[in-house]
Design a protein around this motif. Sequence first.
Motif, PDB file in Angstrom:
ATOM      1  N   LYS A  49       0.831  -1.056   0.002  1.00 49.91           N
ATOM      2  CA  LYS A  49      -0.014   0.034   0.135  1.00 49.91           C
ATOM      3  C   LYS A  49       0.846   1.311   0.080  1.00 49.91           C
ATOM      4  N   LEU A  50       1.877   1.577   0.881  1.00 49.17           N
ATOM      5  CA  LEU A  50       2.763   2.463   0.832  1.00 49.17           C
ATOM      6  C   LEU A  50       3.502   2.668  -0.473  1.00 49.17           C
ATOM      7  N   LEU A  51       4.071   1.669  -1.008  1.00 49.67           N
ATOM      8  CA  LEU A  51       4.750   1.780  -2.305  1.00 49.67           C
ATOM      9  C   LEU A  51       3.559   2.244  -3.253  1.00 49.67           C
ATOM     10  N   ALA A  52       2.645   1.851  -3.469  1.00 48.35           N
ATOM     11  CA  ALA A  52       1.622   2.017  -4.533  1.00 48.35           C
ATOM     12  C   ALA A  52       1.153   3.677  -4.456  1.00 48.35           C
ATOM     13  N   GLN A  53       1.096   3.977  -3.300  1.00 43.70           N
ATOM     14  CA  GLN A  53       0.986   5.500  -2.722  1.00 43.70           C
ATOM     15  C   GLN A  53       2.116   6.321  -3.311  1.00 43.70           C
ATOM     16  N   ARG A  54       3.273   5.820  -3.081  1.00 41.12           N
ATOM     17  CA  ARG A  54       4.572   6.494  -3.175  1.00 41.12           C
ATOM     18  C   ARG A  54       4.926   6.761  -4.847  1.00 41.12           C
ATOM     19  N   PHE A  55       4.718   5.664  -5.638  1.00 39.46           N
ATOM     20  CA  PHE A  55       4.889   5.723  -7.006  1.00 39.46           C
ATOM     21  C   PHE A  55       3.476   5.983  -7.679  1.00 39.46           C
ATOM     22  N   ALA A  56       2.412   6.067  -7.141  1.00 43.41           N
ATOM     23  CA  ALA A  56       1.351   6.581  -8.061  1.00 43.41           C
ATOM     24  C   ALA A  56       0.757   5.393  -8.826  1.00 43.41           C
ATOM     25  N   VAL A  57       0.702   4.159  -8.225  1.00 41.65           N
ATOM     26  CA  VAL A  57       0.377   3.096  -9.187  1.00 41.65           C
ATOM     27  C   VAL A  57      -0.750   2.290  -8.279  1.00 41.65           C
ATOM     28  N   PRO A  58      -1.468   1.404  -9.040  1.00 40.56           N
ATOM     29  CA  PRO A  58      -2.685   0.515  -8.191  1.00 40.56           C
ATOM     30  C   PRO A  58      -1.746  -0.300  -7.638  1.00 40.56           C
ATOM     31  N   LYS A  59      -2.280  -0.801  -6.443  1.00 47.22           N
ATOM     32  CA  LYS A  59      -1.832  -1.753  -5.577  1.00 47.22           C
ATOM     33  C   LYS A  59      -1.514  -3.267  -6.447  1.00 47.22           C
ATOM     34  N   SER A  60      -2.433  -3.479  -7.331  1.00 45.90           N
ATOM     35  CA  SER A  60      -2.258  -4.624  -8.077  1.00 45.90           C
ATOM     36  C   SER A  60      -0.813  -4.690  -8.935  1.00 45.90           C
ATOM     37  N   GLN A  61      -0.306  -3.527  -9.160  1.00 47.77           N
ATOM     38  CA  GLN A  61       0.826  -3.326 -10.099  1.00 47.77           C
ATOM     39  C   GLN A  61       2.141  -3.353  -9.202  1.00 47.77           C
ATOM     40  N   VAL A  62       2.153  -3.777  -7.826  1.00 53.55           N
ATOM     41  CA  VAL A  62       3.338  -3.913  -6.925  1.00 53.55           C
ATOM     42  C   VAL A  62       3.278  -5.334  -6.559  1.00 53.55           C
ATOM     43  N   THR A  63       4.338  -5.871  -6.627  1.00 51.97           N
ATOM     44  CA  THR A  63       4.712  -7.127  -6.444  1.00 51.97           C
ATOM     45  C   THR A  63       5.866  -7.727  -5.653  1.00 51.97           C
ATOM     46  N   ILE A  64       5.850  -8.624  -4.588  1.00 54.31           N
ATOM     47  CA  ILE A  64       6.856  -9.019  -3.867  1.00 54.31           C
ATOM     48  C   ILE A  64       7.645 -10.122  -4.640  1.00 54.31           C
ATOM     49  N   LYS A  65       8.701  -9.965  -5.119  1.00 54.56           N
ATOM     50  CA  LYS A  65       9.288 -10.957  -6.080  1.00 54.56           C
ATOM     51  C   LYS A  65      10.207 -12.230  -5.427  1.00 54.56           C
ATOM     52  N   SER A  66      10.760 -11.335  -3.972  1.00 53.58           N
ATOM     53  CA  SER A  66      11.427 -12.415  -3.293  1.00 53.58           C
ATOM     54  C   SER A  66      11.323 -11.813  -1.968  1.00 53.58           C
ATOM     55  N   GLY A  67      11.845 -12.605  -0.787  1.00 50.22           N
ATOM     56  CA  GLY A  67      11.849 -12.003   0.467  1.00 50.22           C
ATOM     57  C   GLY A  67      10.474 -11.756   1.180  1.00 50.22           C
ATOM     58  N   GLY A  68       9.243 -12.822   0.864  1.00 47.15           N
ATOM     59  CA  GLY A  68       8.281 -12.576   1.342  1.00 47.15           C
ATOM     60  C   GLY A  68       8.335 -12.616   3.031  1.00 47.15           C
ATOM     61  N   ALA A  69       8.974 -13.246   3.456  1.00 49.39           N
ATOM     62  CA  ALA A  69       9.145 -13.617   4.833  1.00 49.39           C
ATOM     63  C   ALA A  69      10.313 -13.020   5.556  1.00 49.39           C
ATOM     64  N   ALA A  70      11.197 -12.385   4.917  1.00 54.33           N
ATOM     65  CA  ALA A  70      12.621 -11.606   5.283  1.00 54.33           C
ATOM     66  C   ALA A  70      12.628 -10.181   5.333  1.00 54.33           C
ATOM     67  N   LYS A  71      13.330  -9.639   5.932  1.00 59.27           N
ATOM     68  CA  LYS A  71      13.170  -8.042   6.078  1.00 59.27           C
ATOM     69  C   LYS A  71      13.856  -7.406   4.862  1.00 59.27           C
ATOM     70  N   LEU A  72      14.563  -7.952   4.095  1.00 55.78           N
ATOM     71  CA  LEU A  72      15.257  -7.673   2.655  1.00 55.78           C
ATOM     72  C   LEU A  72      14.134  -8.149   1.583  1.00 55.78           C
ATOM     73  N   LYS A  73      13.848  -7.393   0.662  1.00 55.18           N
ATOM     74  CA  LYS A  73      12.705  -7.830  -0.126  1.00 55.18           C
ATOM     75  C   LYS A  73      13.226  -7.287  -1.758  1.00 55.18           C
ATOM     76  N   LEU A  74      12.825  -7.973  -2.544  1.00 53.95           N
ATOM     77  CA  LEU A  74      13.141  -7.284  -4.032  1.00 53.95           C
ATOM     78  C   LEU A  74      11.321  -7.054  -4.275  1.00 53.95           C
ATOM     79  N   ILE A  75      11.012  -5.802  -4.611  1.00 50.42           N
ATOM     80  CA  ILE A  75       9.705  -5.653  -5.150  1.00 50.42           C
ATOM     81  C   ILE A  75       9.801  -5.170  -6.585  1.00 50.42           C
ATOM     82  N   GLU A  76       8.730  -5.582  -7.275  1.00 50.32           N
ATOM     83  CA  GLU A  76       8.616  -5.155  -8.757  1.00 50.32           C
ATOM     84  C   GLU A  76       7.301  -4.073  -8.959  1.00 50.32           C
ATOM     85  N   ILE A  77       7.644  -3.261  -9.341  1.00 44.24           N
ATOM     86  CA  ILE A  77       6.443  -2.245  -9.781  1.00 44.24           C
ATOM     87  C   ILE A  77       6.348  -2.102 -11.058  1.00 44.24           C
TER      88      ILE A  77
END
Length: 73
Positions: free
Chosen positions: A43-71
């Motif tokens: 939600k925070l990334l979608a607001q920051r980059f002005a995209v819908p939440k559906s366009q923000v995906t966690i590619k890796s690190g779902g259960a870790a502190k370090l994550k790769l996110i695709e927007i």
Amino acid sequence: MILQIKVKPNAKQQKLEQQADGSWLAHLKSPPVDGKANAELIKLLAQRFAVPKSQVTIKSGGAAKLKLIEILE
């Protein structure tokens, strides 16, 4: 766009900061339980980059502190 984000859950205030090395630091109010912190991060990334939440995906690190996110733009 692919972002490397370090997540700090249980923060007092929610904020997103870009670090000097180009990575991001996300302070999230939610605890890392039942995907609450991940949902808040999306939600925070979608607001920051002005995209819908559906366009923000966690590619890796779902259960870790370090994550790769695709927007998708």
